[in-house]
Design a protein around this motif. Structure first.
Motif, PDB file in Angstrom:
ATOM      1  N   ALA A   1      -7.810   3.390  -3.304  1.00 19.63           N
ATOM      2  CA  ALA A   1      -6.624   2.480  -3.837  1.00 19.63           C
ATOM      3  C   ALA A   1      -5.528   2.274  -4.057  1.00 19.63           C
ATOM      4  O   ALA A   1      -5.350   1.510  -5.802  1.00 19.63           O
ATOM      5  CB  ALA A   1      -7.643   1.920  -5.122  1.00 19.63           C
TER       6      ALA A   1
ATOM      7  N   THR B   1       0.686  -0.969  -0.210  1.00 19.97           N
ATOM      8  CA  THR B   1      -0.066   0.459  -0.046  1.00 19.97           C
ATOM      9  C   THR B   1       0.851   1.094  -0.101  1.00 19.97           C
ATOM     10  O   THR B   1       1.870   1.604   1.036  1.00 19.97           O
ATOM     11  CB  THR B   1      -0.442  -0.071   1.326  1.00 19.97           C
TER      12      THR B   1
ATOM     13  N   ASN C   1     -13.373 -10.213  -3.530  1.00 18.54           N
ATOM     14  CA  ASN C   1     -13.683  -9.467  -5.072  1.00 18.54           C
ATOM     15  C   ASN C   1     -15.100  -9.721  -5.637  1.00 18.54           C
ATOM     16  O   ASN C   1     -15.691  -9.203  -6.407  1.00 18.54           O
ATOM     17  CB  ASN C   1     -12.733  -8.918  -6.370  1.00 18.54           C
TER      18      ASN C   1
ATOM     19  N   SER D   1      -7.754 -11.311  -1.994  1.00 18.55           N
ATOM     20  CA  SER D   1      -9.032 -10.290  -1.803  1.00 18.55           C
ATOM     21  C   SER D   1      -9.545 -11.320  -3.214  1.00 18.55           C
ATOM     22  O   SER D   1     -11.029 -10.763  -3.753  1.00 18.55           O
ATOM     23  CB  SER D   1      -8.846  -9.070  -2.811  1.00 18.55           C
TER      24      SER D   1
END
Length: 456
Positions: free
Chosen positions: A92, A86, A233, A229
């Motif tokens: 995002a 990140t 998702n 994810s």
């Protein structure tokens, strides 16, 4: 003998402390100082490490370009799994990748991270990226043939469809075979679409098939899929894209139906709780109170008591306690020797609940305006909740100026329990209630109050 033992010790030590490296480059460069590395576990992010982002120069397409780069070491004990780097806490600003006991090197555009990421090192990530590219390209060809027939059912594209379908199945089978012993194996298997053997000529039949087969290849018990994810998702796609309606009421019902379908596929109650909380947080962004309430009443509250987090639930519900559509939190007060309660008050069709203070200059300007205006609204009543540190000034002001209102003294000002429940951070704060004490508006200033009341 001693030399041999010393050599063996040094060899073992070097192996046990061997490190892997995660290297990332961002082009164009960004003005951010740090990158944080997380390992994904369920719906949570587990902190692993961080690193400073530096500016370097690399050759891209034969040209020298400035890029932002970072390098994060991982110990030999680092767990294989899905990781997230990140670089922005909002919008995002992250990239996801797999780590399985090998160095990982990649470059990406920080504005389009997942779409642009390219791996220079890591056989598993390269293979997975190749798979996604190959299967997506052929699936798009297959879908385009199907769409063409849906637009014009008289077209004879059966041979083209069968040829493309065979190619999709072949690509899927090849990658499942070569990835069989790798960490990415369950992700490749779970990516398989359930394509019908023959084309549909009805749009509704096609859409029903997409919805009904959406989870066919997904194993909700797979720890690898859970700790990434991937599943979340897919869940978001199913709730917000696969089950879509233009009519708001129909959309709410589709949300409920899709949520029920998803949760019915999860046997692990602890993981089910995590997914419920994850879905709640998605609907927080749009303040969809109907769906949030549905999730608590029909799913969260039916989990085993030991898995329910009372504090979490209280905090989440408190976030929306004063949103439009909610019943205003109840409170009591004494007025002219009588005990009154907001929920049982029945002397008007509508109420203006205003939090104010005699020490607030804006209030001393707006409260008299509100008092004058409300004299023209006999079916409406004001509940004036004064936030004060002491009663002296308020008693004099209310007695002389606000005789026909419900006047309430709230001591301890910003620390007052009712003020905190109503999330009052400034004065004046207005809420308009109907006769059932449901919040129907939250005007910002006196002008907005008047404009809304004129419509009633």
């Amino acid at each position: 003998m001693i030399k041999k033992l010393l050599f063996l010790f040094l060899l073992i030590s070097s192996i046990s402390y061997a490190q892997y490296t995660i290297k990332g480059s961002m082009s164009p460069k960004i003005e951010t100082d740090w990158v944080i590395l997380y390992r994904l576990e369920g719906t949570k992010q587990i902190f692993v490490n961080n690193a400073i982002i530096k500016t370097d120069s690399i050759i891209i397409g034969g040209n020298k370009q400035a890029v932002s780069s970072f390098e994060i070491p991982l110990p030999s004990s680092a767990k294989p799994g899905a990781y997230r780097a990140t670089y922005k806490l909002q919008d995002a600003g992250f990239v996801d990748f797999f780590f399985n006991k090998e160095d990982v090197t990649f470059i990406f555009n920080p504005e389009y991270p997942q779409q642009s990421i390219a791996f220079a090192a890591s056989s598993e990530n390269k293979m997975y990226a190749d798979f996604i590219s190959d299967i997506s390209n052929e699936q798009q060809k297959l879908d385009s043939i199907q769409v063409a027939v849906l637009k014009n059912p008289t077209l004879d594209l059966t041979k083209d469809y069968q040829k493309s379908l065979k190619k999709v199945d072949s690509i899927q089978a090849i990658y499942e075979k070569i990835a069989a012993d790798k960490y990415i194996a369950p992700f490749i298997k779970a990516s398989a679409r359930t394509n019908p053997p023959e084309m549909f000529t009805s749009v509704n039949a096609y859409l029903d098939n997409v919805s009904n087969t959406f989870f066919d290849g997904l194993d909700f018990s797979s720890q690898s899929l859970r700790n990434s994810s991937f599943l979340t998702n897919r869940i978001l796609d199913y709730i917000f894209y696969i089950n879509y309606a233009e009519d708001d009421k129909e959309q709410q019902e589709l949300h409920k139906k899709s949520i029920k379908t998803i949760l019915s596929k999860i046997d692990d109650e602890a993981y089910k709780r995590d997914i419920i909380q994850f879905i709640i947080e998605q609907f927080e962004e749009t303040k969809n109170l109907e769906i949030i309430d549905y999730l608590y009443e029909n799913h969260y509250n039916k989990l085993p008591v030991a898995l329910q987090d009372a504090k979490y639930k209280k905090e989440k519900l408190a976030l929306f306690a004063i949103e439009v559509g909610r019943i205003a939190p109840d409170f009591s007060w004494k007025e002219k020797g009588n005990n009154l309660k907001l929920s049982t008050l029945n002397d008007a069709e509508y109420y203006v609940l205003v939090f104010w203070s005699t020490s607030c200059s804006h209030c001393l300007r707006e409260i008299p305006q509100l008092h004058t205006y409300m004299k023209t609204k006999p079916n409406m009543k004001v509940i004036a909740f004064a936030l004060e540190n002491d009663a002296m000034v308020w008693e004099t002001y209310a007695k002389n100026n606000l005789k026909d209102w419900h006047n309430i003294l709230g001591l301890n000002k910003w620390e007052n329990e009712i003020a905190r429940t109503y999330q009052v951070y400034s004065t004046p704060t207005y809420l308009v209630l109907d006769k059932n004490k449901k919040i129907i508006a939250k005007p910002n200033v006196i002008k907005d109050v008047k404009a809304f009341l004129e419509k009633l």
